[in-house]
Design a protein around this motif. Structure first.
Motif, PDB file in Angstrom:
ATOM      1  N   GLN A 489       9.697  19.234  18.383  1.00 60.88           N
ATOM      2  CA  GLN A 489       9.094  18.342  17.397  1.00 60.88           C
ATOM      3  C   GLN A 489       8.809  19.091  16.095  1.00 60.88           C
ATOM      4  OE1 GLN A 489       5.108  16.773  18.012  1.00 60.88           O
ATOM      5  NE2 GLN A 489       5.904  14.693  17.711  1.00 60.88           N
ATOM      6  N   MET A 490       8.348  20.337  16.205  1.00 58.65           N
ATOM      7  CA  MET A 490       8.111  21.130  14.995  1.00 58.65           C
ATOM      8  C   MET A 490       9.417  21.361  14.238  1.00 58.65           C
ATOM      9  SD  MET A 490       5.042  21.823  14.152  1.00 58.65           S
ATOM     10  CE  MET A 490       5.547  22.972  12.880  1.00 58.65           C
ATOM     11  N   ARG A 491      10.496  21.646  14.966  1.00 55.90           N
ATOM     12  CA  ARG A 491      11.791  21.865  14.320  1.00 55.90           C
ATOM     13  C   ARG A 491      12.252  20.606  13.590  1.00 55.90           C
ATOM     14  NH1 ARG A 491      13.074  26.998  13.248  1.00 55.90           N
ATOM     15  NH2 ARG A 491      12.985  28.340  15.084  1.00 55.90           N
ATOM     16  N   GLU A 492      12.080  19.461  14.227  1.00 55.39           N
ATOM     17  CA  GLU A 492      12.478  18.204  13.595  1.00 55.39           C
ATOM     18  C   GLU A 492      11.715  17.992  12.291  1.00 55.39           C
ATOM     19  OE1 GLU A 492      14.663  15.710  14.303  1.00 55.39           O
ATOM     20  OE2 GLU A 492      15.546  16.986  15.850  1.00 55.39           O
ATOM     21  N   ARG A 493      10.429  18.241  12.313  1.00 55.10           N
ATOM     22  CA  ARG A 493       9.616  18.001  11.122  1.00 55.10           C
ATOM     23  C   ARG A 493       9.867  19.053  10.039  1.00 55.10           C
ATOM     24  NH1 ARG A 493       4.063  15.304  13.577  1.00 55.10           N
ATOM     25  NH2 ARG A 493       5.188  13.732  14.789  1.00 55.10           N
ATOM     26  N   GLU A 494      10.203  20.258  10.465  1.00 51.10           N
ATOM     27  CA  GLU A 494      10.569  21.282   9.490  1.00 51.10           C
ATOM     28  C   GLU A 494      11.860  20.896   8.773  1.00 51.10           C
ATOM     29  OE1 GLU A 494       8.635  25.303  11.539  1.00 51.10           O
ATOM     30  OE2 GLU A 494      10.749  24.798  11.836  1.00 51.10           O
ATOM     31  N   GLU A 496      13.008  17.992   8.271  1.00 53.36           N
ATOM     32  CA  GLU A 496      12.759  16.831   7.416  1.00 53.36           C
ATOM     33  C   GLU A 496      12.014  17.216   6.138  1.00 53.36           C
ATOM     34  OE1 GLU A 496      10.104  12.714   7.601  1.00 53.36           O
ATOM     35  OE2 GLU A 496      10.613  13.787   9.449  1.00 53.36           O
ATOM     36  N   ASN A 497      10.994  18.061   6.294  1.00 51.47           N
ATOM     37  CA  ASN A 497      10.140  18.355   5.146  1.00 51.47           C
ATOM     38  C   ASN A 497      10.600  19.533   4.306  1.00 51.47           C
ATOM     39  OD1 ASN A 497       7.499  16.568   5.361  1.00 51.47           O
ATOM     40  ND2 ASN A 497       8.029  17.164   7.463  1.00 51.47           N
ATOM     41  N   LEU A 498      11.427  20.414   4.868  1.00 53.00           N
ATOM     42  CA  LEU A 498      11.888  21.581   4.108  1.00 53.00           C
ATOM     43  C   LEU A 498      13.268  21.372   3.499  1.00 53.00           C
ATOM     44  CD1 LEU A 498      10.751  24.516   6.438  1.00 53.00           C
ATOM     45  CD2 LEU A 498       9.554  23.527   4.480  1.00 53.00           C
ATOM     46  N   ARG A 499      13.820  20.182   3.669  1.00 52.26           N
ATOM     47  CA  ARG A 499      15.160  19.914   3.154  1.00 52.26           C
ATOM     48  C   ARG A 499      15.284  20.166   1.639  1.00 52.26           C
ATOM     49  NH1 ARG A 499      15.660  15.093   4.950  1.00 52.26           N
ATOM     50  NH2 ARG A 499      16.559  15.693   6.947  1.00 52.26           N
ATOM     51  N   PRO A 500      14.290  19.769   0.822  1.00 49.88           N
ATOM     52  CA  PRO A 500      14.437  19.980  -0.638  1.00 49.88           C
ATOM     53  C   PRO A 500      14.281  21.421  -1.093  1.00 49.88           C
ATOM     54  CG  PRO A 500      12.799  18.252  -0.116  1.00 49.88           C
ATOM     55  CD  PRO A 500      13.061  19.013   1.120  1.00 49.88           C
ATOM     56  N   PHE A 501      13.760  22.306  -0.227  1.00 50.74           N
ATOM     57  CA  PHE A 501      13.452  23.665  -0.649  1.00 50.74           C
ATOM     58  C   PHE A 501      14.707  24.547  -0.669  1.00 50.74           C
ATOM     59  CE2 PHE A 501       8.875  23.445  -0.827  1.00 50.74           C
ATOM     60  CZ  PHE A 501       8.576  22.358  -0.017  1.00 50.74           C
ATOM     61  N   GLU A 504      16.349  30.436   0.081  1.00 49.69           N
ATOM     62  CA  GLU A 504      15.547  31.661   0.057  1.00 49.69           C
ATOM     63  C   GLU A 504      14.154  31.407   0.644  1.00 49.69           C
ATOM     64  OE1 GLU A 504      17.071  30.380  -2.492  1.00 49.69           O
ATOM     65  OE2 GLU A 504      18.676  31.817  -3.003  1.00 49.69           O
ATOM     66  N   PHE A 505      13.588  30.256   0.269  1.00 46.82           N
ATOM     67  CA  PHE A 505      12.264  29.930   0.801  1.00 46.82           C
ATOM     68  C   PHE A 505      12.324  29.742   2.310  1.00 46.82           C
ATOM     69  CE2 PHE A 505       9.281  26.733   2.333  1.00 46.82           C
ATOM     70  CZ  PHE A 505       8.073  27.300   1.979  1.00 46.82           C
ATOM     71  N   LYS A 506      13.355  29.033   2.789  1.00 47.52           N
ATOM     72  CA  LYS A 506      13.470  28.784   4.232  1.00 47.52           C
ATOM     73  C   LYS A 506      13.588  30.099   4.998  1.00 47.52           C
ATOM     74  CE  LYS A 506      15.784  24.346   3.444  1.00 47.52           C
ATOM     75  NZ  LYS A 506      17.046  23.589   3.601  1.00 47.52           N
ATOM     76  N   TYR A 507      14.307  31.055   4.445  1.00 49.73           N
ATOM     77  CA  TYR A 507      14.450  32.361   5.097  1.00 49.73           C
ATOM     78  C   TYR A 507      13.103  33.074   5.188  1.00 49.73           C
ATOM     79  CZ  TYR A 507      15.564  37.301   5.632  1.00 49.73           C
ATOM     80  OH  TYR A 507      15.582  38.612   6.069  1.00 49.73           O
ATOM     81  N   GLU A 508      12.378  33.096   4.087  1.00 49.28           N
ATOM     82  CA  GLU A 508      11.075  33.764   4.081  1.00 49.28           C
ATOM     83  C   GLU A 508      10.057  33.006   4.938  1.00 49.28           C
ATOM     84  OE1 GLU A 508       9.601  35.345   0.330  1.00 49.28           O
ATOM     85  OE2 GLU A 508      11.548  34.918  -0.588  1.00 49.28           O
ATOM     86  N   TYR A 509      10.183  31.701   4.998  1.00 47.81           N
ATOM     87  CA  TYR A 509       9.307  30.876   5.844  1.00 47.81           C
ATOM     88  C   TYR A 509       9.485  31.264   7.321  1.00 47.81           C
ATOM     89  CZ  TYR A 509       7.812  26.582   8.283  1.00 47.81           C
ATOM     90  OH  TYR A 509       7.218  25.680   9.145  1.00 47.81           O
TER      91      TYR A 509
END
Length: 791
Positions: A489-494, A496-501, A504-509
């Motif tokens: 569930q966390m992966r699904e929401r990530e 969905e919500n991190l799609r616009p980022f 580089e941000f996703k890697y550091e996240y």
């Protein structure tokens, strides 16, 4: 002559006589002795089609098993009006019986075509062929429900009483019982044969009642005066017409299936007379526990029903239900039906309840519960667990996954499971449910029911979805458990919500979440990341940070999760089976796939049990701790420990502090300055802790502590670091009396389940051949001598 019957799927129900006469017997309008089928399922489909054409409904009757290997050897398909368990049944004797031959074929060998009721009146309702039902055991239906404590009436419904439910019933009232007034029957005569029933005194052999309902009310009122509670015990039926001939009312503490029970032998048995009345023929007044005279039940006076029928609307035909025994429980929902949307199809309830009924004939510890809507009486959520699951929970219920992966997409039924992890780190089933809706009320009822079925021992940690109703229910029922969010569930929401980022941000996240080792390190890196990308105002990131203790590894390492992967998705319990079970499984296949998947998982567990006792892994060091753990741990767990021990050789250990018995060490990996951990050691009691918190999270010592032990020449691990749940002995559920906080009743329940589990293994292997039977019998006989069995 044997004639081939073609499967129903090949033939149309409206086969003409011309077609019948031109080919195989499968299209025959009339069944006859000698008709052959490839499978029992084909025979069932054929009889359903014949029933549809003739004008009656069919259902599955008894099955018979071989005494040699336990396989099904014959089975009956009967008219739906066979028997007398329900008002709609007339004792119809029409049936066919098919018997399995050595060739594997099934041949019709017995038949009865005559019905004792009119045919054709139910033709419009013929849906039998599309809804297969499980084999129905001959045991009586037993369902139960707790009811509101402000409704103190008692009611027993059996076949003889259903026609007498009127204001002129001869039932004894509790008011008369207490006041000492006599009872007048319908014909105006005073019942002098029953003086003690109205005086509030004591039951005795020979006491007569007009109905079983009256007897139950009398015994309940007597129990209230004496100071105990009543349950419905066994009933016995006539072999001639299946009517109830005798029944028992027992003390609520009879048996050992639940921690509150202590084997109390007090009971009253009534027997039906030829006149239609009932008489007390057996009685025991002695209790083995303290009584509380005059004290009323705090959880409500109970209501009783004998037979519960499903109505067309998916409800129950009687809503006056009580707890018959602690293994069958139906609790009424307080929320109105208008606010509770039920996503369970009404056709699921008769299927599941038939299955539960048949399971109880072979499994004494089988538990099931149904939630009822208090206003409409319709069924809502359903929960069940067999005795194996209940015992597994006593050993491996410390970390639980509440798997609701059915919520990932569209589904036909909301099937959920409670799953734990055993001593081989395999998933074990701890209970199943179909959930009516996703309200807080549904999950509250479900968690409370699961806790009751598992002897009231809550888990230390729970992996479950993060939705508000689940969170609220978990915090209310398991206030001390650490709730960890489901990874899927966390992966699904990530996503969905991190799609616009940016990437580089996703890697550091990801690096911030999974590579930080401590809470302070995570908070520091997170704040730096948020400031770097100017995301202070992002609502979703702010929300997940506020809930970080439920999903960030650094916050979870201090809680025990039995090795459940911290950053990986959990595989559903039934997905690994060759015939997987999921929320889209058709109704007609559900029970079959469920049992197949469950048996496959348990077979995998048996294989690991065998390997742990019969295979000896190679030692890779000369350390005494390795030999110690090889002797105690299962193969899977030992290999994890062995890897930590071997890896400890690639670390350096430096003492950084010492005061008295207390020391601190810095343990870092050779060639990697960034990987280092702090280990604390107490020389007085050999207590040790590491900043990586592997022992707290998994129950196994890490390479860093093992490095310190090696440096200080600690030759064997202290017993506190060998968790019983990871040892070979956990297979048999060896019950230890040393855990603080375990009541004597809980301990007794665990001992009952443990011995039953061990006995089942003797039965399972002892019946595989005559030689093994003799060996198993001899072993148990010799064990009985040591126990000094006495009658």
């Amino acid at each position: 002559m044997v004639t081939k019957a073609y499967p129903l799927r090949i033939l149309n129900h409206t086969t003409t006589d011309e077609h019948v006469n031109s080919g195989g017997g499968g299209g025959a309008a009339e069944p006859y002795v000698g008709l052959e089928f490839d499978t029992a399922e084909e025979a069932r489909e054929y009889y359903n089609a014949y029933a549809a054409r003739t004008g009656f409904k069919a259902r599955t009757g008894q099955l018979y098993r071989s005494r040699t290997d336990g396989t099904v050897s014959s089975r009956r398909f009967v008219c739906s009006k066979e028997g007398f368990q329900l008002n709609s049944r007339t004792g119809c004797t029409a049936f066919i019986r098919v018997q399995r031959r050595d060739t594997g074929k099934w041949v019709l060998d017995q038949i009865q075509k005559e019905h004792n009721h009119e045919l054709g009146c139910e033709a419009e309702e013929m849906t039998v062929a599309t809804t297969p039902r499980p084999v129905r055991a001959p045991a009586p239906t037993k369902l139960a429900a707790t009811v509101n404590q402000h409704r103190p009436k008692m009611k027993v419904v059996d076949e003889s009483d259903r026609e007498q439910r009127s204001s002129s019933s001869k039932s004894t009232s509790l008011k008369r019982f207490k006041s000492g007034e006599g009872e007048v029957s319908n014909d105006g005569h005073h019942n002098h044969h029953n003086p003690k029933a109205v005086s509030g005194s004591e039951p005795y052999a020979g006491l007569e009642f007009g109905s079983a309902n009256e007897a139950c009310q009398f015994y309940q009122a007597y129990a209230e005066v004496v100071g105990f509670r009543v349950r419905i015990g066994q009933l016995f039926r006539s072999k001639v017409d299946n009517s109830i001939t005798s029944r028992r009312f027992v003390c609520s503490r009879e048996g050992f299936q639940h921690p509150s029970r202590m084997g109390c032998g007090a009971y009253m048995r009534i027997k039906r007379q030829d006149s239609g009345g009932w008489i007390v023929d057996r009685l025991c007044k002695d209790h083995n526990h303290d009584l509380e005279p005059g004290k009323k039940n705090q959880d409500g006076v109970k209501k009783i029903t004998e037979d519960v029928m499903m109505t067309g609307g998916g409800g129950l035909d009687s809503v006056d239900l009580i707890e018959l025994n602690n293994s069958n429980h139906i609790k009424k929902a307080a929320t109105s039906s208008s606010s509770r949307e039920n996503r369970i199809g009404k056709e699921w309830y008769p299927l599941l309840l038939d299955y539960f009924q048949s399971k109880q004939t072979e499994d004494m510890g089988f538990f099931y519960a149904v939630e009822l809507d208090v206003h409409s009486g319709s069924c809502l959520s359903v929960f069940w667990a067999d005795s194996r699951a209940r015992f597994a929970c006593s050993q491996f219920g410390d970390a639980v996954v509440f798997d609701t992966s059915y919520r990932k997409g569209s589904y036909s039924v909301p099937f959920a499971t409670f799953v734990g992890f055993n001593h081989h780190r395999q998933p074990v089933l701890l209970g199943c449910a179909v959930v009516a809706d996703e309200s807080k009320e549904s999950f509250l009822w479900l968690f409370q029911t699961w806790l009751r079925a598992m002897s009231g021992r809550p888990p230390r940690s729970v992996v479950a979805d993060q939705d508000l109703p689940i969170k609220q229910a978990l915090s209310q029922v398991f206030p001390g458990a650490h709730h960890r969010y489901s990874a899927w569930q966390m992966r699904e929401r990530e996503r969905e919500n991190l799609r616009p980022f940016p990437s580089e941000f996703k890697y550091e996240y990801e690096k911030c979440i999974y590579q930080t080792q401590t809470v302070l390190e995570f908070d520091s890196v997170w704040n730096t990341l948020i400031n770097k990308y100017g995301l202070r105002d992002d609502v979703w990131l702010r929300e997940v940070y506020e809930q970080r203790e439920h999903w960030v590894p650094a916050y979870l390492r201090g809680s025990f999760f039995a090795g459940i992967p911290i950053n990986g998705a959990f595989e559903p319990f039934f997905s690994a089976s060759s015939s997987s079970l999921d929320a889209l499984t058709p109704l007609r296949e559900f029970i079959g796939r469920y049992e197949q998947g469950l048996e496959q998982r348990r077979e995998e567990e048996r294989k690991e049990d065998f390997n742990s006792y019969n295979l000896q892994p190679f030692l890779q060091t000369k350390e005494p701790v390795e030999e110690q753990c090889r002797r105690l741990y299962t193969l899977t767990v030992f290999r994890i420990f062995q890897n930590e021990l071997v890896q400890s050789y690639s670390y350096l250990c430096l003492k950084t502090y010492e005061e008295g018995a207390m020391s601190r060490f810095l343990v870092r990996k050779c060639g990697n300055e960034s990987e280092k951990h702090a280990v604390t050691f107490n020389a007085t009691n050999l207590n040790s802790s590491c900043s990586c918190q592997m022992f707290e999270h998994e129950g196994l010592l890490c390479r860093h502590v093992l490095k310190v032990f090696n440096l200080l020449e600690v030759k064997e691990l202290p017993s506190r670091y060998i968790l019983h749940r990871w040892t070979k002995n956990a297979e048999f559920g060896f019950v230890r009396d040393m855990e603080s906080g375990v009541s004597s009743q809980d301990l007794k329940a665990l001992m009952v389940w443990s011995l039953r589990e061990a006995a089942s293994k003797y039965i399972e292997f002892g019946t595989s051949s005559l030689e093994k039977y003799k060996l198993a019998y001899e072993i148990m006989r010799e064990g009985g001598k040591k126990l000094c069995w006495q009658r």
